[in-house]
Scaffold this active site. Structure first.
Site, PDB file in Angstrom:
ATOM      1  N   ARG A  56       0.848  -1.190   0.000  1.00 40.89           N
ATOM      2  CA  ARG A  56       0.000   0.000   0.000  1.00 40.89           C
ATOM      3  C   ARG A  56       0.885   1.242   0.000  1.00 40.89           C
ATOM      4  NH1 ARG A  56      -2.717   3.036   4.615  1.00 40.89           N
ATOM      5  NH2 ARG A  56      -4.016   4.453   3.405  1.00 40.89           N
ATOM      6  N   HIS A  89      -2.971  11.027   0.634  1.00 38.88           N
ATOM      7  CA  HIS A  89      -2.482  10.759   1.988  1.00 38.88           C
ATOM      8  C   HIS A  89      -1.846  12.060   2.492  1.00 38.88           C
ATOM      9  CE1 HIS A  89      -1.037   7.386   4.850  1.00 38.88           C
ATOM     10  NE2 HIS A  89      -0.659   8.521   5.417  1.00 38.88           N
ATOM     11  N   GLU A  93      -7.379   8.399   6.090  1.00 37.23           N
ATOM     12  CA  GLU A  93      -7.657   8.992   7.397  1.00 37.23           C
ATOM     13  C   GLU A  93      -8.169  10.427   7.298  1.00 37.23           C
ATOM     14  OE1 GLU A  93      -4.309   8.584   9.998  1.00 37.23           O
ATOM     15  OE2 GLU A  93      -4.321   6.405   9.929  1.00 37.23           O
ATOM     16  N   ASN A 126      -7.634   1.517   9.735  1.00 35.07           N
ATOM     17  CA  ASN A 126      -6.341   1.647  10.413  1.00 35.07           C
ATOM     18  C   ASN A 126      -6.589   1.634  11.912  1.00 35.07           C
ATOM     19  OD1 ASN A 126      -5.460   2.138   7.833  1.00 35.07           O
ATOM     20  ND2 ASN A 126      -4.910   4.280   8.172  1.00 35.07           N
ATOM     21  N   TYR A 160      -4.534   1.676  15.814  1.00 33.46           N
ATOM     22  CA  TYR A 160      -3.312   1.755  16.617  1.00 33.46           C
ATOM     23  C   TYR A 160      -3.576   1.639  18.120  1.00 33.46           C
ATOM     24  CZ  TYR A 160      -0.849   3.162  12.409  1.00 33.46           C
ATOM     25  OH  TYR A 160      -0.307   3.171  11.153  1.00 33.46           O
ATOM     26  N   GLU A 162      -3.609  -0.264   7.980  1.00 34.47           N
ATOM     27  CA  GLU A 162      -2.459   0.098   8.821  1.00 34.47           C
ATOM     28  C   GLU A 162      -2.640  -0.487  10.206  1.00 34.47           C
ATOM     29  OE1 GLU A 162      -1.515   4.293   9.179  1.00 34.47           O
ATOM     30  OE2 GLU A 162      -1.932   4.625   7.051  1.00 34.47           O
TER      31      GLU A 162
HETATM   32  O1  IFM Z   1       2.394   7.591   9.989  1.00 37.71           O
HETATM   33  C1  IFM Z   1       1.019   7.570  10.151  1.00 37.71           C
HETATM   34  C2  IFM Z   1       0.322   7.384   8.810  1.00 37.71           C
HETATM   35  O2  IFM Z   1       0.693   8.343   7.890  1.00 37.71           O
HETATM   36  C3  IFM Z   1      -1.165   7.482   9.009  1.00 37.71           C
HETATM   37  N1  IFM Z   1      -1.620   6.599  10.058  1.00 37.71           N
HETATM   38  C4  IFM Z   1      -0.907   6.624  11.305  1.00 37.71           C
HETATM   39  C5  IFM Z   1       0.583   6.467  11.072  1.00 37.71           C
HETATM   40  C6  IFM Z   1       1.330   6.485  12.421  1.00 37.71           C
HETATM   41  O3  IFM Z   1       1.107   7.681  13.079  1.00 37.71           O
END
Ligand code: IFM
Length: 479
Positions: free
Chosen positions: A104, A148, A193, A319, A321, A384
């Protein structure tokens, strides 16, 4: 056979990484992923390419932001980054070595349209043709994001995302790119995002273009949603085989206290963060957050937008985290009418990654199941997931990043659990293929599977996590 099929066929002739023997395969069956699961890794143009003024590229809002003193940790910029503009073959070698099934990456809008409008810049286009061919030759499916975060500065000068015309500009760009690269690329996402680039760029001011304007920010969210749907249609019109979706960052919203007020605030914030950039495309309306009698004015909604904003997305990228904690704030101090919350990213009671984000794998499962309720039968890909850990090479030039392996193993376990619960997850992309420019944190936070020597020769060195992930891919499951 078209160009894409030809390149994939020749890649298939490459020796594959060794898989597990029959006995091992049997004991690991419970950890196996579905056949054909798309193991991937991700990057983004501004974070890796460098070459910020090469071959006619125009400036983006991130060029301007990073060149403004005080904006980025240690005064870093993406001027050179990983220099992928010149070293993409080294990136392709990493892709091949990992055995990735999907890579990606994003296209730099100002590299292709230096002023954000008009014909494509041939040299920029040529770069993306070469990069895409290298990805295909390495055996991976290109999964390409149009936007992006690197808006052409010329469009910001005309108002940026709060200006509704930016949606039309995005659609023009999408159509031109779809026509030019549709022979090589099938799998597209329009936005990455939108929550983060509108929130941090126009509300909080921590990202480019650094504006802190809650009301302009709300208009930016509406333009992004219009741009998604218009870009979706433009791509499909330009390339008959394009499969088009979008990528959203999602997170569980945890009430700060177990009170009815904080629980309601967390639910409100979940609608604003997790659903705001999907529900308009899928249903033609926004989730209820803003005061109903002011919603249209606050967003700049026009008659007919209920049709314009719809897009029957072919797939959805998510995504993940970390989690958020949310408290009720009746004073409305965040400036968004009706939101009435105080919210913190990355907070929670668990251990933290090196950039201080709470590690909460269970939240991944929870949010995947939750989002599935909205996205239905559409394929979901994890576009992600990953963690910042800043281990340096030891004397033997090895990078021992076992916490990243633990993070990925635990989060992949939750993906596996969500698949077993019926969530149609077709792929997983580790963020990131290699260390890169981490936005306002510059080069202080390393998310890569490969270490990049930013202060030296920019060489890429596989970390322990790279070798671990390669083995996961080879056996199509967790060991
Ligand atoms: O680096 C970023 C990415 O560009 C978008 N999602 C989160 C990642 C980590 O912060």
């Amino acid at each position: 056979m078209d160009r894409r099929q030809l390149l994939l066929a020749s890649a298939a002739a490459l020796p594959a990484a060794a898989g597990p023997g029959p006995a091992a395969a049997k004991t690991q069956a419970h950890r196996a992923f579905p056949p054909g699961f798309l193991w991937g890794a991700a990057t983004a143009a501004y974070q890796v390419e460098g070459g910020w003024r090469d071959d006619g590229k125009g400036p983006s809002i991130w060029d301007s932001f990073a060149h403004t003193p005080g904006r980025i940790a240690e005064g870093a910029t993406g001027d050179v980054a990983c220099d992928s503009y010149h070293r993409y073959r080294e990136d392709a070698a990493l892709i091949r070595r990992l055995g990735l099934k999907s890579y990606r990456y994003s296209l730099s809008w100002p590299r292709l349209q230096p002023d954000g409008r008009g014909p494509l810049n041939d040299k920029g286009l040529d770069y993306y043709k070469r990069l895409t061919d290298a990805v295909l030759a390495a055996g991976a499916r290109p999964s390409v994001t149009l936007y992006h975060w690197d808006l052409p500065q010329a469009l910001e000068d005309q108002g940026g995302w709060p200006n509704r015309d930016t949606a039309a500009r995005l659609a023009e760009y999408a159509g031109l790119v779809g026509a030019a690269l549709g022979d090589r690329i099938d799998h597209w996402a329009v936005l990455n995002e939108p929550k983060t680039f509108t929130h941090l760029g126009y509300w909080q001011g921590a990202h480019a273009p650094g504006r802190k304007e809650p009301l302009a920010f709300l208009k930016a969210t509406h333009t992004a949603n219009l741009g998604l749907a218009m870009g979706y249609r433009a791509l499909k019109a330009a390339s008959g085989r394009a499969r088009v979706g979008t990528v959203c960052d999602v997170a569980p919203m945890l009430p700060r206290k177990d009170t009815p007020a904080d629980r309601a605030a967390a639910a409100r914030y979940a609608r604003f963060l997790n659903r705001w950039f999907l529900e308009p495309a899928l249903t033609g309306a926004y989730p209820r957050v803003l005061p109903p009698d002011r919603e249209k004015a606050l967003l700049g909604w026009r008659d007919g937008d209920e049709t314009l904003i719809r897009a029957d997305l072919d797939h959805v990228g998510l995504n993940y985290y970390t989690s958020w904690t949310v408290a009720d704030d009746p004073s409305g101090s965040n400036g968004v009418p009706g939101l009435n919350t105080l919210a913190d990213w990355g907070t929670g009671p668990h251990a933290k990654t090196d950039n201080g984000w709470d590690i909460y794998p269970q939240g991944f499962y929870d949010i995947l199941v939750d989002m599935h309720g909205l996205t239905g039968a559409r394929p979901i890909e994890i576009t992600e997931n990953g963690a910042s850990y800043n281990m340096r090479p030891d004397a033997g030039h090895h990078i021992h990043d076992s916490p990243r392996i633990d993070y990925l193993r635990n989060h992949l376990g939750e993906v596996r659990r969500a698949i077993a619960a019926g969530v149609p997850i077709k792929g997983f992309h580790c963020w990131s293929l290699m260390d890169n420019f981490e936005w306002a944190a510059g080069y202080t936070q390393r998310f890569g599977l490969a270490y990049v020597d930013f202060k030296g020769d920019l060489s890429r060195t596989p970390k322990d996590s790279f070798l671990w992930y390669r083995d996961v891919i080879a056996r199509n499951g967790l060991g």
